[in-house]
Design an enzyme around this catalytic site. Structure first.
Site, PDB file in Angstrom:
ATOM      1  CG  PHE A 149       0.427  -3.619  -3.460  1.00 24.17           C
ATOM      2  CD1 PHE A 149       1.766  -3.605  -3.824  1.00 24.17           C
ATOM      3  CD2 PHE A 149      -0.318  -4.754  -3.739  1.00 24.17           C
ATOM      4  CE1 PHE A 149       2.353  -4.692  -4.467  1.00 24.17           C
ATOM      5  CE2 PHE A 149       0.256  -5.850  -4.385  1.00 24.17           C
ATOM      6  CZ  PHE A 149       1.595  -5.817  -4.753  1.00 24.17           C
ATOM      7  CG  LEU A 267       6.832  10.824 -13.307  1.00 26.11           C
ATOM      8  CD1 LEU A 267       6.443  10.997 -14.770  1.00 26.11           C
ATOM      9  CD2 LEU A 267       8.295  10.367 -13.208  1.00 26.11           C
ATOM     10  N   GLY A 274      10.499   9.278   1.697  1.00 30.85           N
ATOM     11  CA  GLY A 274      10.884   8.774   3.017  1.00 30.85           C
ATOM     12  C   GLY A 274       9.926   7.679   3.417  1.00 30.85           C
ATOM     13  CB  CYS A 277       7.438   1.262   2.200  1.00 28.00           C
ATOM     14  SG  CYS A 277       6.239   0.449   3.251  1.00 28.00           S
ATOM     15  NE  ARG A 345       8.010   3.590  10.061  1.00 33.11           N
ATOM     16  CZ  ARG A 345       7.398   2.491   9.621  1.00 33.11           C
ATOM     17  NH1 ARG A 345       7.992   1.320   9.717  1.00 33.11           N
ATOM     18  NH2 ARG A 345       6.201   2.562   9.070  1.00 33.11           N
TER      19      ARG A 345
HETATM   20  C1  UDX Z   1       4.468   3.051  -0.342  1.00 38.60           C
HETATM   21  C2  UDX Z   1       3.735   2.437  -1.554  1.00 38.60           C
HETATM   22  O1  UDX Z   1       3.106   3.491  -2.288  1.00 38.60           O
HETATM   23  C3  UDX Z   1       2.713   1.412  -1.076  1.00 38.60           C
HETATM   24  O2  UDX Z   1       2.109   0.790  -2.188  1.00 38.60           O
HETATM   25  C4  UDX Z   1       3.440   0.366  -0.222  1.00 38.60           C
HETATM   26  O3  UDX Z   1       2.517  -0.556   0.317  1.00 38.60           O
HETATM   27  C5  UDX Z   1       4.191   1.024   0.919  1.00 38.60           C
HETATM   28  O4  UDX Z   1       5.089   2.011   0.406  1.00 38.60           O
HETATM   29  P1  UDX Z   1       3.913   4.880   1.519  1.00 38.60           P
HETATM   30  O5  UDX Z   1       5.320   4.704   1.942  1.00 38.60           O
HETATM   31  O6  UDX Z   1       2.818   4.872   2.550  1.00 38.60           O
HETATM   32  O7  UDX Z   1       3.512   3.751   0.447  1.00 38.60           O
HETATM   33  O8  UDX Z   1       3.799   6.302   0.770  1.00 38.60           O
HETATM   34  P2  UDX Z   1       3.755   6.863  -0.719  1.00 38.60           P
HETATM   35  O9  UDX Z   1       2.512   7.628  -0.877  1.00 38.60           O
HETATM   36  O10 UDX Z   1       4.032   5.842  -1.740  1.00 38.60           O
HETATM   37  O11 UDX Z   1       4.949   7.914  -0.666  1.00 38.60           O
HETATM   38  C6  UDX Z   1       6.285   7.532  -0.346  1.00 38.60           C
HETATM   39  C7  UDX Z   1       7.184   8.735  -0.308  1.00 38.60           C
HETATM   40  O12 UDX Z   1       7.412   9.243  -1.638  1.00 38.60           O
HETATM   41  C8  UDX Z   1       6.636   9.935   0.485  1.00 38.60           C
HETATM   42  O13 UDX Z   1       7.675  10.530   1.220  1.00 38.60           O
HETATM   43  C9  UDX Z   1       6.118  10.861  -0.600  1.00 38.60           C
HETATM   44  O14 UDX Z   1       6.033  12.204  -0.186  1.00 38.60           O
HETATM   45  C10 UDX Z   1       7.157  10.633  -1.687  1.00 38.60           C
HETATM   46  N1  UDX Z   1       6.718  10.979  -3.051  1.00 38.60           N
HETATM   47  C11 UDX Z   1       5.642  10.332  -3.608  1.00 38.60           C
HETATM   48  C12 UDX Z   1       7.425  11.902  -3.805  1.00 38.60           C
HETATM   49  O15 UDX Z   1       8.413  12.475  -3.322  1.00 38.60           O
HETATM   50  N2  UDX Z   1       7.032  12.177  -5.086  1.00 38.60           N
HETATM   51  C13 UDX Z   1       5.968  11.548  -5.664  1.00 38.60           C
HETATM   52  O16 UDX Z   1       5.688  11.828  -6.848  1.00 38.60           O
HETATM   53  C14 UDX Z   1       5.245  10.613  -4.909  1.00 38.60           C
END
Ligand code: UDX
Length: 452
Positions: A149, A267, A274, A277, A345
C-alpha cells in the site's frame, strides 16, 4: 533470516532497503543491468526521499546485497518477496509475464519450505495459479499474498509507519513468519528513519496486522486503489457541477468529508489521478470482473471521468484565452504524476502539456525532479525550462499541475511579476487561495471553483 526481493522498482527497492536496515540479510535481484549498476552504487533509478541514504547504509554494512543471480540469492533465502512489474496489457488486464517468470525462476532455486510472498499487484486468482506452478515444479513452497500500500513520494514513511499489513494464505505458521518481518521493521523504525533522514509522523497509525484467505488478500489491494480512484472521480464529477452551479468544490468537500462515514481524504478535485497504480489497477479490476462475468460499470465510469479531466481543464483555459491557444505562451509546472516523485507514468502534467501544445500553444514545462523521465513522453515542440522562473516568464497562462513545494510556496506576486499582464493562473489541484492570486492582477482558474 535471509530474504530475497525480486525487482528493484518502487516497491522492491524500498522494501529491500528497509528490511536490510531492520537487520535482515537481504538480496535484491534485478536483471536490468543499468538499474542494478545504479543500486550497487547506492542510488535508486527514481527519486524517493531518503531511499538512497538507506541503500548506501545497507551496502556499507553488508546486509543489502544487489545481484542479478537467482542462483546466488534464492537458495539461501527463507522468504522470497516478488516485487516485479505488472504493466497493463492493451486490453486493460494486467500483464503477468514477469510475475510468472519470476515465480518459475525462484521455484527452480528455492529451498524446501521457503515462503514465496507476492507483493506485485495481481488479479484475484493469480496466487492459486502460482501454487499450481510450484506443485508442478515439485517444489514445497508456501505462497502468501502480501499486497503493498505504499505511496510514491512517501514510500519510506508508509513502509515504516504502515497503517496495515495484509497477509493472505492457507498456513497460519507461514503467515506469522511474514508478519515477523514487519514486526521487526516496526520495532526498528525510529533508527531506520534516522538513517534515511525522514521525520516520524506526528500521529502514527496503529499498524494493524491482518490475516486473510489468499484470494481475499489479492482482492483487498485492487479494491483499495479502486475505491480511492472512485473518490477522486466522484469529487471531479461534483467539481464539474460546482463550476456550472457557482459553488466551490473545496468548501463542499470540506463539509462532506467532515462526516466520519465519508472522510475527507482523496476528495480533492483537480486534473485527475495518474501514476503506475490507480489507472492500471482500475483497468485491471474491470478486466478481472469481465473475466468473472460480473458487471463493474461503476469503475468504467470512474476511469471515464478521470480521462476527461485534462481535456476539461484545457477547455476552460482555451475559453479564457478568447477561444484559441494560437500564439499563446503556456507554462506547465509539474510533470511527475504527483509531488514527491520523478515518476511520469500516466502523468496528468505530461498529458496537459501535450494537449495544449497540440492545440497550438507555445509550451514551456518545468519539474524539479521529473524532466528526464518526462522528456521522451512530451511533444517535441515543448521546451523544457531549467527553472520555474524560466518556464513562466512572459507566459499568458501557467498551469500548476502538481504541488511541489517550490510551486506551492512561490509568492503570488512573483508569479504575477514574471507572467504576462492579465495572465491566467490555472490551479490544477485547487491548492492556492484564489483571492491571493487575483489580488496580484492574475486571473484564476480552478477546478470546481467558479465562485472565485
Ligand atoms: C497509490 C495508493 O495510494 C497506494 O496505497 C498504492 O500502494 C499505490 O497507488 P500512488 O499512486 O503512489 O499510491 O499515489 P497517490 O498518493 O495515491 O495518488 C495517486 C494519484 O491521485 C496522484 O496523481 C494524485 O495527485 C491523485 N489524487 C490523489 C487526486 O487527484 N486527488 C486526491 O484527492 C488524491
Amino acid at each position: 533470516m535471509t530474504i530475497t526481493i525480486l525487482g528493484t522498482g518502487y516497491v522492491g527497492l524500498t522494501s529491500a532497503a528497509v528490511f536490510a536496515a531492520a537487520g535482515f540479510t537481504t538480496y535484491v535481484i534485478d536483471t536490468n543491468p543499468s538499474r542494478l549498476a545504479s543500486v550497487k552504487k547506492g542510488k535508486s533509478f527514481f527519486y524517493e526521499e531518503g531511499l538512497d541514504l538507506l541503500i548506501a547504509d545497507g551496502l556499507q554494512n553488508g546486509r543489502l546485497l544487489p545481484t542479478d543471480s537467482y542462483a546466488v540469492a534464492v537458495p539461501k533465502s527463507d522468504i522470497i518477496f516478488s516485487c516485479v512489474g505488472t504493466p497493463d496489457s492493451p486490453n486493460g488486464s494486467a500483464d503477468l509475464r514477469d510475475v510468472f517468470a519470476a515465480a518459475q525462476q525462484a521455484a527452480q532455486y528455492a529451498k524446501r519450505n521457503a515462503t514465496y510472498v507476492q507483493k506485485s499487484t495481481v488479479p484475484v486468482g493469480t496466487g492459486k495459479q502460482i501454487e499450481t506452478l510450484f506443485r508442478q515444479a515439485k517444489k514445497q513452497l508456501h505462497y502468501v499474498s502480501n499486497p503493498e500500500f505504499l505511496r510514491e513520494g512517501t514510500a519510506l514513511g508508509d513502509t515504516l509507519w504502515f497503517d496495515r499489513i495484509v497477509v493472505g494464505g492457507s498456513r497460519q505458521g507461514t503467515l506469522e513468519g511474514v508478519l515477523h518481518v514487519y514486526k521487526t521493521v516496526q520495532a526498528e523504525r525510529d533508527s531506520i528513519a534516522q538513517i534515511a533522514g525522514i521525520p516520524a509522523p506526528k500521529d502514527p497509525p496503529a499498524g494493524e496486522l491482518i490475516t486473510t484467505a489468499l484470494n481475499s488478500a489479492e482482492l483487498i489491494k485492487v479494491t483499495s486503489n479502486a475505491f480511492l480512484a472512485l473518490k477522486i472521480s466522484f469529487a471531479n464529477s461534483i467539481a464539474k457541477l460546482a463550476d456550472k452551479a457557482h459553488a466551490d468544490i473545496t468548501e463542499v468537500m470540506n463539509a462532506v468529508g467532515a462526516d466520519p462515514r465519508i472522510g475527507r481524504a482523496f476528495l480533492n478535485a483537480g486534473r485527475g489521478y495518474g501514476g503506475g497504480c490507480f489507472p492500471k489497477d482500475v483497468s485491471g479490476l474491470i478486466a478481472s470482473s469481465i473475466a468473472h462475468g460480473v458487471d463493474l460499470e461503476i469503475m468504467q465510469a470512474a476511469a471515464k471521468v478521470n480521462n476527461s479531466m485534462p481535456g476539461y481543464i484545457a477547455e476552460k483555459l482555451q475559453a479564457a484565452l478568447d477561444g484559441t491557444f494560437e500564439h499563446k505562451k503556456v507554462a506547465i509546472l509539474g510533470l511527475s504524476f504527483k509531488t514527491g516523485t520523478s515518476d511520469t507514468r500516466r502523468s496528468p502534467g505530461v498529458n496537459l502539456a501535450n494537449i495544449v501544445a497540440e492545440r497550438g500553444a507555445v509550451v514551456t514545462a518545468y519539474d524539479p525532479e521529473a524532466i528526464k523521465e518526462a522528456q521522451p513522453l512530451l511533444n517535441p515542440a515543448i521546451q523544457l525550462a531549467p527553472s520555474l522562473e524560466d518556464a513562466i516568464k512572459n507566459a499568458h497562462a501557467v498551469l500548476v499541475v502538481t504541488t511541489w513545494p517550490i510551486f506551492a510556496t512561490y509568492p503570488a506576486n512573483k508569479y504575477a511579476s514574471l507572467l504576462a499582464r492579465d495572465a491566467l493562473f490555472v490551479d490544477c489541484m485547487n491548492h492556492f487561495d484564489p483571492h491571493t492570486i487575483t489580488a496580484t492582477g492574475l486571473r484564476y482558474i480552478g477546478v470546481g471553483k467558479s465562485t472565485s
